[in-house]
Every structure is written in C-alpha cells, then in structure tokens.
Design a protein around this motif. Structure first.
Motif, PDB file in Angstrom:
ATOM      1  N   ASP A 129     -15.860 -53.261 -95.341  1.00  0.00           N
ATOM      2  CA  ASP A 129     -16.420 -53.683 -94.056  1.00  0.00           C
ATOM      3  C   ASP A 129     -17.866 -54.106 -94.267  1.00  0.00           C
ATOM      4  OD1 ASP A 129     -16.434 -54.333 -91.401  1.00  0.00           O
ATOM      5  OD2 ASP A 129     -16.219 -52.282 -90.651  1.00  0.00           O
ATOM      6  N   ALA A 130     -18.363 -54.891 -93.344  1.00  0.00           N
ATOM      7  CA  ALA A 130     -19.747 -55.371 -93.417  1.00  0.00           C
ATOM      8  C   ALA A 130     -20.294 -55.522 -92.010  1.00  0.00           C
ATOM      9  CB  ALA A 130     -19.819 -56.710 -94.147  1.00  0.00           C
ATOM     10  N   SER A 131     -21.590 -55.296 -91.879  1.00  0.00           N
ATOM     11  CA  SER A 131     -22.245 -55.432 -90.578  1.00  0.00           C
ATOM     12  C   SER A 131     -23.638 -56.008 -90.786  1.00  0.00           C
ATOM     13  CB  SER A 131     -22.337 -54.075 -89.879  1.00  0.00           C
ATOM     14  OG  SER A 131     -23.016 -54.189 -88.636  1.00  0.00           O
ATOM     15  N   VAL A 132     -24.027 -56.939 -89.931  1.00  0.00           N
ATOM     16  CA  VAL A 132     -25.329 -57.607 -90.054  1.00  0.00           C
ATOM     17  C   VAL A 132     -26.039 -57.623 -88.706  1.00  0.00           C
ATOM     18  CG1 VAL A 132     -26.518 -59.765 -90.584  1.00  0.00           C
ATOM     19  CG2 VAL A 132     -24.529 -59.075 -91.935  1.00  0.00           C
ATOM     20  N   VAL A 133     -27.315 -57.280 -88.709  1.00  0.00           N
ATOM     21  CA  VAL A 133     -28.188 -57.458 -87.545  1.00  0.00           C
ATOM     22  C   VAL A 133     -29.338 -58.333 -88.017  1.00  0.00           C
ATOM     23  CG1 VAL A 133     -29.739 -56.338 -85.912  1.00  0.00           C
ATOM     24  CG2 VAL A 133     -27.563 -55.257 -86.499  1.00  0.00           C
ATOM     25  N   ALA A 134     -29.350 -59.569 -87.559  1.00  0.00           N
ATOM     26  CA  ALA A 134     -30.342 -60.533 -88.057  1.00  0.00           C
ATOM     27  C   ALA A 134     -30.578 -61.612 -87.007  1.00  0.00           C
ATOM     28  CB  ALA A 134     -29.855 -61.144 -89.369  1.00  0.00           C
ATOM     29  N   ALA A 135     -31.244 -62.664 -87.424  1.00  0.00           N
ATOM     30  CA  ALA A 135     -31.513 -63.774 -86.512  1.00  0.00           C
ATOM     31  C   ALA A 135     -30.255 -64.552 -86.178  1.00  0.00           C
ATOM     32  CB  ALA A 135     -32.561 -64.702 -87.124  1.00  0.00           C
ATOM     33  N   VAL A 136     -29.194 -64.346 -86.968  1.00  0.00           N
ATOM     34  CA  VAL A 136     -27.923 -65.031 -86.717  1.00  0.00           C
ATOM     35  C   VAL A 136     -26.811 -63.997 -86.590  1.00  0.00           C
ATOM     36  CG1 VAL A 136     -28.599 -67.125 -87.933  1.00  0.00           C
ATOM     37  CG2 VAL A 136     -27.459 -65.286 -89.197  1.00  0.00           C
ATOM     38  N   LYS A 137     -25.787 -64.333 -85.842  1.00  0.00           N
ATOM     39  CA  LYS A 137     -24.587 -63.505 -85.770  1.00  0.00           C
ATOM     40  C   LYS A 137     -23.600 -63.910 -86.850  1.00  0.00           C
ATOM     41  CE  LYS A 137     -23.478 -60.959 -82.846  1.00  0.00           C
ATOM     42  NZ  LYS A 137     -23.539 -59.484 -82.773  1.00  0.00           N
TER      43      LYS A 137
END
Length: 373
Positions: A9-17
C-alpha cells in the motif's frame, strides 16, 4: 536481493493527489517573496479535520501532522507492524516557535522537548494506529526516506518484523529554513512559469524550491495485492569536498546505482527518477553519474521537483510514489521543458517495467532503489 520486498500500500500527502493527473503542471506559489509548494487544498481540508478531532494533534509540529494524515490512508496494517518514518528537518517549525518564546521570556513550554524530538513522527503514527511494533525515526538529510526503505528491507529480511510502514515527512516551509537554503545560494529566483528547472543541466542559475509533503508505504515480504516490488538497492557515501558534498562525477550515485541494478542488464532498466534538486552542481553531477553507469543511451529520465519542489527528507518517498503510479498506469511521465532527445536517448516508447529511483543529500550519501511491476 534474495527476496523482493512488496509494496502492499502507499499513501501520499502533497501538492498533488495524483502524479498521473498532475502531468505538465507546476504547483508553486509565492510566500514572503519566495517560491514554495504547499499540500493541495483537498489535503488541507483533511488535515484541518484531523487536527480538530484530537486536541493533542493541535500542538504537534506540521511534519508530524502530515505523517498522521498520510498514515490513516494505509490499509491492511497489522497490530505488529513496525514504523520508520524519517525527516531531514523534523519538528523545525515548532522548535523555532519555542525558541522564539525562549528568546523573549527566557522560558520554554513544558512540551517543547518531547514534541520537538525527531522520534515524534513515528511514535505518534504508531500511537494513532494503535500499533505494537517497534517505532523509530531517523535523519540522513535529503535521502532520508530512501534510508527508511533500506531499514525496512533489513528488518523484514532479518525476520525482526513481518511488515513495516516506511517513508518520510517534511514541513520545511519556515522563514528560517528557506533562509538557510538562500544562504547556500541555491534557492530559485526565477520569475517564469517554471521557476524550478530540476534536471535541466544547461541552466545558468540555481533553482531549488522547498515543498512540504509526506509519503508512506506498507512493506512486507508477502504480496497482498501489491502495487509494486523492490528488487534492488544500493547505498554509498563519497568524500566531502564542500558543504553540499557533491563531486562533479556523482561518485556516490554511481556506486549506489551499480549496486541497485547489479542483477540486471542496463537495458532492462526503463526509467530513472532522478533526485535532481534544481541546482546547477547537483543536477549535473547526477547526470554525469547516470552516463558513467549507463552510457549515452541511458534509460528515460524524469523528475517531479520541477512540479512540487524539494521536500527534503520526504523527496525520495515522493519519487517512489511516482514510480508506483508509472508502473500502474503504464505511463512514463514527461518533463515538458526538456527535449525528448535528452530525456529519452534510446528513442524508445516503452511500457515501464523497472524503474530506478535516486536520492542523495548533504553528507555525501546516496541511495538507489530498483522497483518492478
């Protein structure tokens, strides 16, 4: 590697979704006369909601808050899952705020010490997810997130844990941190539509821009509908020649790349996601290292710092997330301001199967990770 490491699994919180949806776009804004990149509005709303749910979260540094939000999106996390989330700067905003109070009053808040330790990031995530596995944090400048992956590989292959949350979180958008980068004369002063020229080896001005982000991965020796797998890794340290520790030929990157691809032929590598921070010396040193390892017909090059800026200790985690999206969408993301002949000297239109990810940082350290569909 004897056994691959699966990214379940992977999760990102950034300027892009989504990197796929973000192609051809930049995500910068001006703040106090400096370019920066903040998390997107959707993530901001989610973060505000998270903080409002728990009064304890309100007192945490933003780097910890970003990691908390990011970790909540991970699925199939077992109670015994270990946690290793790194950061280059850690709780810098909170530390600076507490120090300002100390300078003014001579006193520090009661929570100033426990809430500014680097271990906050992993320990708060473990607390929030009610995990019982080992939780620890570390910092090795801009390659921090990749070193977190190396830690996970070691722990998993040794049998010390069955799964691990690994990645990086960084919230460096303080005046003091930006001032430090400007003191090195590497911060962007460009005024055009693409103020960060990461991966452009012909630029005449440094163009690094800071951004905030968190990216986390659930890693295991077992595949549970995995997104991708790590099949090679390498790390190296080169001798210090300057404050920023970049040799002209990128010696540490050469070594880390050779280690990572040692079980594969060079033509089997489809893409290299470069570290390329947007500085003249850094970008050129990495390009020279790539040519030294792969020759003129190197794999397709790409980068995301021209879009999101440099998120320091979280930057290589964003590169890994980008690699996963490229493998999942069977798309090689472009860098629109650079010539195709530079990015793709093989002149091939490939569906990416193997992607090499580079990271390097102050102290002369470098890490390369090879991921496969």
């Amino acid at each position: 590697m004897e056994k691959p490491i699966y990214i379940n699994d992977a999760s990102v919180v950034a300027a892009v979704k989504s990197f796929y949806d973000a192609q051809q776009q930049t995500y910068f804004e001006q703040s106090n006369g400096s370019w920066i990149s903040r998390i997107c509005s959707q993530n901001t709303v989610l973060l505000d909601t998270l903080i409002s749910e728990n009064k304890n979260f309100q007192h945490l540094d933003r780097s910890v808050q970003l990691a908390l939000l990011c970790s909540r999106s991970l699925k199939r996390v077992d109670k015994r899952t270990a946690v290793n989330i790194g950061s280059s700067r850690g709780a810098t905003a909170l530390w600076e705020k507490n120090y300002d109070r100390f300078r003014e009053s001579g006193t520090a808040p009661t929570t100033s010490s426990p809430l500014t330790t680097l271990g906050n990031i992993s320990s708060w995530v473990a607390q929030d997810l009610s995990l019982q596995g080992t939780a620890f944090s570390h910092s090795i400048t801009c390659a921090t997130a990749s070193h977190s992956i190396l830690n996970a590989i070691a722990w998993l292959q040794s049998g010390m844990t069955q799964s691990m949350i690994a990645g990086g979180s960084e919230a460096p958008l303080t005046d003091f941190t930006i001032s430090q980068m400007k003191a090195l004369r590497i911060y962007s002063r460009e005024n055009d539509t693409i103020p960060c020229k990461a991966l452009d080896v012909d630029k005449n001005h440094n163009s690094m821009i800071l951004g905030e982000a968190a990216a986390l991965f659930l890693l295991s020796l077992k595949s549970e509908k995995s997104l991708a797998k790590i099949v090679g890794y390498g790390s190296a340290i080169e001798q210090l020649n300057s404050a920023t520790s970049v040799t002209e030929s990128g010696e540490s990157l050469q070594e880390s790349m050779r280690q990572a691809i040692k079980d594969h032929k060079s033509e089997e590598i489809d893409v290299i996601i470069t570290h390329a921070p947007g500085t003249i010396k850094g970008d050129l040193a990495e390009y020279r290292a790539i040519k030294a390892v792969f020759g003129k017909k190197h794999p397709h090059l790409c980068n995301n710092k021209w879009q999101l800026g440099h998120t320091l200790g979280a930057s290589s985690a964003l590169n890994l997330a980008m690699a996963i999206e490229m493998l999942q969408t069977e798309t090689i993301f472009k860098v629109p301001f650079l010539k195709e002949s530079f990015l793709n000297p093989r002149n091939e239109q490939r569906v990416p199967q193997r992607i090499l990810i580079n990271a390097t940082g102050f102290g002369g350290n470098a890490v390369s990770l090879l991921v496969e569909k």
